[in-house]
Design a protein around this motif. Structure first.
Motif, PDB file in Angstrom:
ATOM      1  N   PHE A 250       8.163 -78.910  12.491  1.00 53.74           N
ATOM      2  CA  PHE A 250       8.337 -77.511  12.103  1.00 53.74           C
ATOM      3  C   PHE A 250       8.241 -76.594  13.315  1.00 53.74           C
ATOM      4  CE2 PHE A 250       7.467 -73.410  10.175  1.00 53.74           C
ATOM      5  CZ  PHE A 250       8.335 -73.428   9.091  1.00 53.74           C
ATOM      6  N   ASN A 251       7.271 -76.830  14.178  1.00 58.62           N
ATOM      7  CA  ASN A 251       7.169 -76.023  15.395  1.00 58.62           C
ATOM      8  C   ASN A 251       8.450 -76.113  16.223  1.00 58.62           C
ATOM      9  OD1 ASN A 251       4.663 -74.801  15.155  1.00 58.62           O
ATOM     10  ND2 ASN A 251       3.563 -76.460  16.170  1.00 58.62           N
ATOM     11  N   GLY A 252       9.060 -77.310  16.237  1.00 59.21           N
ATOM     12  CA  GLY A 252      10.265 -77.501  17.028  1.00 59.21           C
ATOM     13  C   GLY A 252      11.461 -76.760  16.471  1.00 59.21           C
ATOM     14  N   TYR A 253      11.642 -76.780  15.145  1.00 56.64           N
ATOM     15  CA  TYR A 253      12.829 -76.185  14.546  1.00 56.64           C
ATOM     16  C   TYR A 253      12.652 -74.704  14.214  1.00 56.64           C
ATOM     17  CZ  TYR A 253      15.234 -80.639  14.288  1.00 56.64           C
ATOM     18  OH  TYR A 253      15.862 -81.806  14.624  1.00 56.64           O
ATOM     19  N   ALA A 254      11.436 -74.281  13.928  1.00 54.22           N
ATOM     20  CA  ALA A 254      11.196 -72.875  13.594  1.00 54.22           C
ATOM     21  C   ALA A 254      10.805 -72.053  14.816  1.00 54.22           C
ATOM     22  CB  ALA A 254      10.100 -72.766  12.533  1.00 54.22           C
ATOM     23  N   TYR A 255      10.639 -72.705  15.965  1.00 50.34           N
ATOM     24  CA  TYR A 255      10.205 -72.048  17.196  1.00 50.34           C
ATOM     25  C   TYR A 255       8.853 -71.360  17.014  1.00 50.34           C
ATOM     26  CZ  TYR A 255      15.033 -72.871  18.544  1.00 50.34           C
ATOM     27  OH  TYR A 255      16.240 -73.467  18.812  1.00 50.34           O
ATOM     28  N   THR A 256       8.006 -72.008  16.254  1.00 51.37           N
ATOM     29  CA  THR A 256       6.640 -71.531  16.098  1.00 51.37           C
ATOM     30  C   THR A 256       5.721 -72.339  17.011  1.00 51.37           C
ATOM     31  OG1 THR A 256       6.436 -73.006  14.171  1.00 51.37           O
ATOM     32  CG2 THR A 256       6.912 -70.689  13.732  1.00 51.37           C
ATOM     33  N   GLU A 257       4.496 -71.897  17.142  1.00 47.03           N
ATOM     34  CA  GLU A 257       3.521 -72.604  17.981  1.00 47.03           C
ATOM     35  C   GLU A 257       2.208 -72.737  17.219  1.00 47.03           C
ATOM     36  OE1 GLU A 257       3.304 -70.335  21.591  1.00 47.03           O
ATOM     37  OE2 GLU A 257       5.061 -71.330  22.454  1.00 47.03           O
ATOM     38  N   TYR A 258       2.295 -73.190  15.991  1.00 44.31           N
ATOM     39  CA  TYR A 258       1.105 -73.300  15.163  1.00 44.31           C
ATOM     40  C   TYR A 258       0.213 -74.436  15.651  1.00 44.31           C
ATOM     41  CZ  TYR A 258       3.789 -70.377  11.943  1.00 44.31           C
ATOM     42  OH  TYR A 258       4.528 -69.361  11.377  1.00 44.31           O
ATOM     43  N   GLU A 259      -1.088 -74.175  15.657  1.00 42.08           N
ATOM     44  CA  GLU A 259      -2.018 -75.218  16.064  1.00 42.08           C
ATOM     45  C   GLU A 259      -2.275 -76.212  14.935  1.00 42.08           C
ATOM     46  OE1 GLU A 259      -5.548 -73.244  17.289  1.00 42.08           O
ATOM     47  OE2 GLU A 259      -6.110 -72.568  15.289  1.00 42.08           O
ATOM     48  N   GLU A 260      -2.037 -75.785  13.695  1.00 46.07           N
ATOM     49  CA  GLU A 260      -2.130 -76.681  12.555  1.00 46.07           C
ATOM     50  C   GLU A 260      -1.349 -76.071  11.391  1.00 46.07           C
ATOM     51  OE1 GLU A 260      -6.182 -77.109  11.393  1.00 46.07           O
ATOM     52  OE2 GLU A 260      -6.479 -74.982  10.979  1.00 46.07           O
ATOM     53  N   LEU A 261      -0.997 -76.905  10.422  1.00 43.78           N
ATOM     54  CA  LEU A 261      -0.300 -76.395   9.254  1.00 43.78           C
ATOM     55  C   LEU A 261      -1.241 -75.518   8.438  1.00 43.78           C
ATOM     56  CD1 LEU A 261       1.613 -79.567   7.954  1.00 43.78           C
ATOM     57  CD2 LEU A 261       2.554 -77.657   9.260  1.00 43.78           C
ATOM     58  N   PRO A 262      -0.719 -74.472   7.806  1.00 42.95           N
ATOM     59  CA  PRO A 262      -1.582 -73.676   6.914  1.00 42.95           C
ATOM     60  C   PRO A 262      -1.933 -74.499   5.677  1.00 42.95           C
ATOM     61  CG  PRO A 262       0.702 -72.998   6.700  1.00 42.95           C
ATOM     62  CD  PRO A 262       0.664 -73.978   7.836  1.00 42.95           C
ATOM     63  N   ASN A 263      -2.899 -74.020   4.899  1.00 45.51           N
ATOM     64  CA  ASN A 263      -3.281 -74.759   3.694  1.00 45.51           C
ATOM     65  C   ASN A 263      -2.450 -74.316   2.488  1.00 45.51           C
ATOM     66  OD1 ASN A 263      -4.547 -72.225   3.602  1.00 45.51           O
ATOM     67  ND2 ASN A 263      -6.211 -72.974   2.330  1.00 45.51           N
ATOM     68  N   ALA A 264      -1.207 -73.949   2.764  1.00 41.48           N
ATOM     69  CA  ALA A 264      -0.259 -73.604   1.703  1.00 41.48           C
ATOM     70  C   ALA A 264       1.146 -73.761   2.266  1.00 41.48           C
ATOM     71  CB  ALA A 264      -0.471 -72.178   1.198  1.00 41.48           C
ATOM     72  N   MET A 265       2.120 -73.922   1.373  1.00 44.35           N
ATOM     73  CA  MET A 265       3.514 -74.007   1.804  1.00 44.35           C
ATOM     74  C   MET A 265       4.415 -73.404   0.734  1.00 44.35           C
ATOM     75  SD  MET A 265       4.650 -77.986   1.171  1.00 44.35           S
ATOM     76  CE  MET A 265       4.563 -78.744  -0.466  1.00 44.35           C
ATOM     77  N   GLU A 333      -8.004 -73.664  -7.239  1.00 43.74           N
ATOM     78  CA  GLU A 333      -7.743 -72.257  -7.501  1.00 43.74           C
ATOM     79  C   GLU A 333      -8.844 -71.392  -6.891  1.00 43.74           C
ATOM     80  OE1 GLU A 333      -6.605 -69.358 -11.302  1.00 43.74           O
ATOM     81  OE2 GLU A 333      -6.915 -71.516 -11.583  1.00 43.74           O
ATOM     82  N   GLY A 334      -8.458 -70.328  -6.239  1.00 50.36           N
ATOM     83  CA  GLY A 334      -9.419 -69.448  -5.570  1.00 50.36           C
ATOM     84  C   GLY A 334      -9.566 -69.738  -4.092  1.00 50.36           C
ATOM     85  N   THR A 335      -8.954 -70.826  -3.609  1.00 48.15           N
ATOM     86  CA  THR A 335      -9.034 -71.153  -2.186  1.00 48.15           C
ATOM     87  C   THR A 335      -8.303 -70.091  -1.362  1.00 48.15           C
ATOM     88  OG1 THR A 335      -9.091 -73.527  -2.653  1.00 48.15           O
ATOM     89  CG2 THR A 335      -8.435 -72.864  -0.432  1.00 48.15           C
ATOM     90  N   PRO A 336      -8.967 -69.475  -0.375  1.00 47.08           N
ATOM     91  CA  PRO A 336      -8.277 -68.467   0.441  1.00 47.08           C
ATOM     92  C   PRO A 336      -7.208 -69.103   1.319  1.00 47.08           C
ATOM     93  CG  PRO A 336     -10.469 -68.918   1.328  1.00 47.08           C
ATOM     94  CD  PRO A 336     -10.384 -69.645   0.019  1.00 47.08           C
TER      95      PRO A 336
END
Length: 416
Positions: A250-265, A333-336
């Motif tokens: 995802f970092n490669g194709y979206a040109y992002t530099e995330y250190e980890e995936l978020p806990n949602a998609m 449910e309720g997870t930030p």
């Protein structure tokens, strides 16, 4: 002279006690501040987006991707999908334009499971193909032959138009990346297997499960999603995704530099159902249906509303997109949920500097005074009531030093 020394000593004692009292008041009023404050940006789901919660199966189950969904393998059923969205167009995934009412031949329902553990997340479902009573003179079969499946997975939570699309179509599988522009999909190097770690598809006749049409590992082109030609089918599909691999891709194709995936998609699914002609030799084009799941229909919004509600999520004014995907939270449910953070650039450590040395004191301390001080290496114990003990000890040292000076002064006076 003795009276003068006594008065001086008492004054010093009072001064010492006053300083200890003042220190105690400051210490008691100081609050402890947690410096590990969370500086992440909270995520707010797009308007109308359905929200689902994946099952945490860490330490509970290790799914086996084999075309069979065992009880509890992925936790509880995430959702039974028996409703779908009818779309006038299906931008940006295909040039095929579907009739808005052309949905009579879609699947009866899907049982869908979404789960995760520390290193992987999983998508698994059972597709119950449709069947109906044929009318006299119909030139088509009375059951669907198969579904083509397409899944969108996005992790840039502030831009829902950037996502991977993986597909299982007939005897083909594929993977591409959408950057939000009309018909602008980029093929993923390495294809399906570079995004999906493991995948399996099994299809059999509903009335006779021993009649299996498809039973394949589909991470390679050997995977087949063939037509059922004998009646209503049931299809079981399981997919396993490596979080580290997905982050890298995802970092490669979206040109992002995330250190980890978020806990949602962001997640959506499309299914194109095919019906054969009555002689089962060809596809009955007029009976094809194309429907979307895990999404919300926003086709009735005008450009002003689209801009107001979705500009912050990457949908530009004038966009023909007519749906928003669901949000899948990896937590109960309720997870930030927070927007993903970029990799922090680490600064090089500052060069070490020699500690500054204090200049030697020009004050000469007599042996008589030096003998009254504790060794310099001795640690002064702190009291448990907020650290005042150190202050008391230091004040005591000062008092002893002062009294020693007074004693030396008195001795000199007697000698004179």
């Amino acid at each position: 002279m003795k009276k003068v020394l006594a008065i001086i000593s008492l004054l010093l004692v009072f001064a010492m006690l006053a300083s200890v009292s003042a220190f105690a008041e400051v210490a008691d009023s100081t609050e402890i501040v947690d410096e590990e404050t969370d500086d992440r940006t909270p995520f707010v789901a797009p308007r109308s987006a359905p929200i689902y919660y994946a099952n945490n199966i860490e330490g509970v189950s290790v799914p086996v991707v084999d075309g069979e969904i065992k009880e509890g393998e992925y936790g509880n059923l995430t959702v039974k999908l028996d409703e779908h969205i009818k779309l006038k167009n299906i931008w940006p995934e295909s040039g095929y334009v579907a009739d808005h009412e052309r949905d009579d031949y879609c699947s009866e329902y899907f049982d869908f499971y979404i789960a995760y553990d520390e290193n992987f997340f999983y998508l698994a479902f059972v597709d119950y193909g449709s069947k109906w009573d044929a009318k006299e003179g119909d030139n088509k079969a009375n059951f669907t032959a198969r579904n083509n499946y397409s899944f969108g997975l996005g992790f840039q939570l502030d831009d829902l138009t950037n996502y991977f699309s993986i597909s299982i179509e007939g005897q083909r599988i594929g993977a591409s990346f959408s950057d939000g522009k009309l018909s602008n999909f980029t093929s993923v190097d390495g294809g399906f297997a570079s995004i999906v770690s493991e995948a399996y598809l099994k299809k059999y006749l509903k009335d006779d499960p021993t009649k299996v049409f498809c039973n394949d590992d589909i991470t390679s082109l050997s995977g087949k999603n063939i037509n059922s030609t004998e009646g209503q089918y049931v299809a079981v599909c399981e997919m396993k995704f490596d979080k580290k691999l997905m982050l890298e891709q995802f970092n490669g194709y979206a040109y992002t530099e995330y250190e980890e995936l978020p806990n949602a998609m962001y997640f959506h699914m499309t299914a194109r159902s095919y019906v054969l002609t009555a002689d089962l030799k060809a596809q009955a084009e007029e009976a094809t249906s194309y429907n979307k799941y895990f999404a919300a229909d926003i086709s009735d919004l005008n450009d002003t509303q689209m801009t107001k509600f979705y500009l912050d999520y990457g949908i530009l004014p004038g966009s023909p997109q007519d749906y928003v995907p669901s949000v899948v939270v990896f937590g109960e449910e309720g997870t930030p949920v927070y927007l993903p953070r970029d990799i922090e650039e680490t600064e090089p450590p500052a060069p070490e500097t020699e500690p500054a040395t204090e200049p030697e004191s020009e004050i000469v301390i007599t042996e008589e005074i030096h003998e009254t001080l504790p060794p310099l290496t001795e640690t002064l114990p702190a009291e448990e009531d907020g650290g005042c003990g150190g202050a008391v000890s230091l004040a005591g040292i000062a008092l002893v030093a002062t009294l020693g000076t007074c004693t030396a002064f008195a001795a000199r006076k007697r000698e004179e």
